[in-house]
Design a protein around this motif. Sequence first.
Motif: not given
Length: 299
Positions: A142-168
């Motif tokens: 995407v050619d758009s300004p952003s504070s992030y470098n990369i965004i990882i979405e839910r299907s990639a997280m599911n493939e890696l079987r990632v469990v995320a906790s923003t609180y922790h």
Amino acid sequence: MGLIKMISGGSTDGDSNRARKSRSRKDCMEVEGARRNEVVISFGSEDLKGINLPHNDALIIQARISNYDILRVFIDSGSSVNVIFKDVFVKMDLQSYQLEAVETALFGFTGHVVYLEGEIVLSLTLGSQDLKKTVMISVIVVDSPSSYNIIIERSAMNELRVVASTYHQKIKFPMGARVGEVRGDRPSSRKCYVEAVRADQSKTRKEGKKAKNDEGGRVVEKGEELAGISPLISEHHLNILPGSHPVKPKKRHFGPEKDKVIDEQVRDLLKAGHIREIQFHTWLSNVVLVPKFIEKWRM
């Protein structure tokens, strides 16, 4: 090998109904064959060590993307696509010819449609030492300004079987009988937030200033009305019925005289900034020429 610190925004299910149905069938089969003896992943008080509470920080991590250690990787379970911003794409020495065309537009960056540079498959590695996990993911450029470098979405997280906790401020993933983890980068998260707020404030000030300059009357450029008018004053939306399918009629030829008129008026619109060229459009319609009373044509 290299390190990218910061930037100095389609659908992974496919661009057609057939591709989406195929993805749906695949997901169903994967659920049927899900692993039943994986280690249980949990979060406890030990995961909060070094974290000052309360906080509302986004989950920003460091990950390895195709032999580059990338900071400011945003874990976004609400996103439907993996995104890499063009500045990072260029810094990773990736080339445009490596991209596959993507016809499906992207929504959500600025409230408007974002047209995509293309799609590329890259390796994503999480963890360190002997607790690393790598998968291949499709990433939208995407050619758009952003504070992030990369965004990882839910299907990639599911493939890696990632469990995320923003609180922790941590993600965890199974590695056989063990658990791998990556801790969030809270300083980067706060810097991203500050940069995003400043960018929004700067944009609002510029639009407000432009709106005041335009209040004295409308701007006319090359006979085209409303050139340079801020969206704060007037903005047009094309409403489409939900469930409508994209339509692409075949290109029509109007004859030498009318084709010349169309070409001239399209050039005027481009110069005035009312339209822009896109390579992979979802909707397509032929123009319509209407005769004016002064023996000219209106497009």
